[in-house]
Enzyme design. Structure first.
Site, PDB file in Angstrom:
ATOM      1  N   SER A 132       0.791  -1.234   0.000  1.00  0.00           N
ATOM      2  CA  SER A 132       0.000   0.000   0.000  1.00  0.00           C
ATOM      3  C   SER A 132       0.817   1.276   0.000  1.00  0.00           C
ATOM      4  CB  SER A 132      -0.928   0.055   1.209  1.00  0.00           C
ATOM      5  OG  SER A 132      -2.001  -0.742   0.986  1.00  0.00           O
ATOM      6  N   ASP A 178      -6.975  -0.392   2.348  1.00  0.00           N
ATOM      7  CA  ASP A 178      -5.643   0.211   2.478  1.00  0.00           C
ATOM      8  C   ASP A 178      -5.693   1.601   3.111  1.00  0.00           C
ATOM      9  OD1 ASP A 178      -5.133  -2.089   1.147  1.00  0.00           O
ATOM     10  OD2 ASP A 178      -4.496  -1.165  -0.728  1.00  0.00           O
TER      11      ASP A 178
HETATM   12  C1  GAF Z   1      -5.436  -3.833  -3.251  1.00  0.00           C
HETATM   13  C2  GAF Z   1      -6.645  -2.928  -3.096  1.00  0.00           C
HETATM   14  F1  GAF Z   1      -6.253  -1.617  -3.073  1.00  0.00           F
HETATM   15  C3  GAF Z   1      -7.417  -3.240  -1.807  1.00  0.00           C
HETATM   16  O1  GAF Z   1      -8.573  -2.463  -1.745  1.00  0.00           O
HETATM   17  C4  GAF Z   1      -7.754  -4.727  -1.738  1.00  0.00           C
HETATM   18  O2  GAF Z   1      -8.820  -5.050  -2.602  1.00  0.00           O
HETATM   19  C5  GAF Z   1      -6.521  -5.590  -2.016  1.00  0.00           C
HETATM   20  O3  GAF Z   1      -5.874  -5.207  -3.230  1.00  0.00           O
HETATM   21  C6  GAF Z   1      -6.859  -7.063  -2.121  1.00  0.00           C
HETATM   22  O4  GAF Z   1      -7.336  -7.530  -0.901  1.00  0.00           O
HETATM   23  O5  GAF Z   1      -4.517  -3.587  -2.235  1.00  0.00           O
END
Ligand code: GAF
Length: 391
Positions: A132, A178
């Site tokens: 993230s 995230d």
């Molecule tokens: C990425 C996305 F940004 C999150 O929102 C989530 O869906 C993740 O993938 C998978 O769990 O990080």
């Protein structure tokens, strides 16, 4: 780098670039998701923690009063300028400055105009590592704008503003995990987030005998870019066929009964999501009870489901999980899985603290032998969410 070291580092970078010291410094963490993958956009549960890796921003008003925002990144990306006398439009697709630009636009839309400022941005969240880095950049920008405008947003509103920036400026239809954890992370706690009600519960992870080990495969497969939106659509298709508002409302039984009404791929996508939501709730119970072997088994089950049903893993992630599994509980590994969106990036493992060194050494050596490249391994305690370091 600790937050203190990062503060000095980004101050020096600001000073070097703008020839004066910064007035404000803020930070927002990356995250690792222990379990609950690809469930957030299905109204399910997720169980992430913030990590001790941060995006930090040092900023100050410009030398003379202007409506210009100047953004400088220490990571070698092209600096970006925004002119606040004009509407804030997205930069070309893929530009790093789309994340801060989207957040600035979100503040302006609320009538919160920060005015011109100069900023230097530094990050220790690995880029493209599934930890993230984008949410950390969005949330640190939002934290800076709160300081500059003097208006503290409600944390949920702040996370949603950042998510909207990612949708509308970076063009990624991400869920809410995230940004939530980067805002709401708490030291020594995981965050059990119900993505439907947005209710959160802090789950303590403070047993010093267990550690969270993060291993970066150091690969990011550039696929077509449509994998994430395609999976979102497949989940929506499954929910529609099942006659439920989202897969959160479906059960394994309901899915089995409707199996012949849907395409085999859609069926497997739904099977992952329904199973993963259940595993996440069980894992939170296991953590509260300190039942590490059970939590570890749920992590492996999550990985296999992401590999076989959701098809978002890759050779490198599978290799790390296989090595971890071969070490086993005897060698100190309770469980391991890929974390984040997939197709490269990181795995997360729950391990015995006193075995961290030996496990890291074995994984690094075996990964190199199997895949031919180095892995980067580190431990993180659950960290606090976004913070103001200087104001
Ligand atoms: C990425 C996305 F940004 C999150 O929102 C989530 O869906 C993740 O993938 C998978 O769990 O990080």
């Amino acid at each position: 780098m600790t937050l203190d070291e990062l503060t000095s580092h980004v101050s020096a970078e600001f000073q070097r670039h703008y020839a004066r010291p910064p007035r404000w410094i803020v930070a927002a963490p990356g995250r690792v998701n222990l379990i609950g993958e690809h469930t957030d956009y299905n109204d399910g549960f997720v169980l992430p923690m913030a990590i001790e890796r941060y995006t930090v921003i040092a900023a100050d008003r410009p030398d003379r009063e202007t409506n210009q925002i100047r953004l400088y990144s220490t990571l070698g990306d092209k600096p970006a300028n925004l002119d606040l006398t004009m509407p804030v439009k997205p930069f070309p697709k893929g530009a790093w400055a789309n994340y801060p630009a989207g957040v600035i636009a979100g503040f302006l839309a609320r009538g919160l105009n920060p005015g011109g400022f100069d900023a230097a941005i530094h990050s220790t969240v690995p880029l493209g590592g599934g930890l993230s880095s984008s949410a950390a950049l969005e949330v640190s920008t939002a934290t800076l704008l709160e300081v500059i405008t003097g208006k503290k947003l409600d944390p949920v509103e702040k996370a949603l503003l950042c998510q909207k920036a990612e949708h509308e400026y970076a063009g990624t239809p991400c869920g809410i995990m995230d940004q939530f954890i980067s805002v709401l992370g708490r030291e020594n706690h995981l965050l059990l987030l119900d993505c439907r009600s947005r209710r959160t519960e802090l789950v303590p992870l403070d047993d010093p005998s267990v550690a969270v080990l993060i291993m970066n495969t150091n690969v990011k497969h550039e696929l077509t870019g449509s994998e994430y939106p395609t999976r979102r659509k497949q989940c929506e298709t499954a929910a529609k066929i099942l006659g439920v508002p989202s897969l959160r409302d479906a059960t394994a039984d309901l899915l089995e009964r409707a199996k012949n009404k849907m395409d085999e791929v859609v069926y497997r996508r739904a099977r992952h999501v329904i199973g993963e939501i259940e595993r996440t709730v069980h894992a939170a119970e296991g953590i509260r009870a300190g039942n590490w072997p059970t939590v570890g088994q749920l992590m492996y089950a999550s990985h296999y489901s992401l590999r076989d049903d959701y098809e978002v893993s890759c050779n490198e992630l599978d290799a790390v999980v296989e090595i971890a599994e071969s070490i086993g509980i005897k060698g100190g590994v309770y469980g391991c899985r890929m974390t984040g969106g997939g197709f490269g990036g990181c795995t997360v493992a729950l391990v015995k603290t006193d075995a961290v060194k030996a496990i890291s050494k074995k994984i690094a050596a075996d990964y190199k032998k199997k895949i031919g490249i180095e892995t980067t391994i580190f431990v993180s305690r659950p960290a606090a969410g976004a913070t103001v370091l200087k104001m």
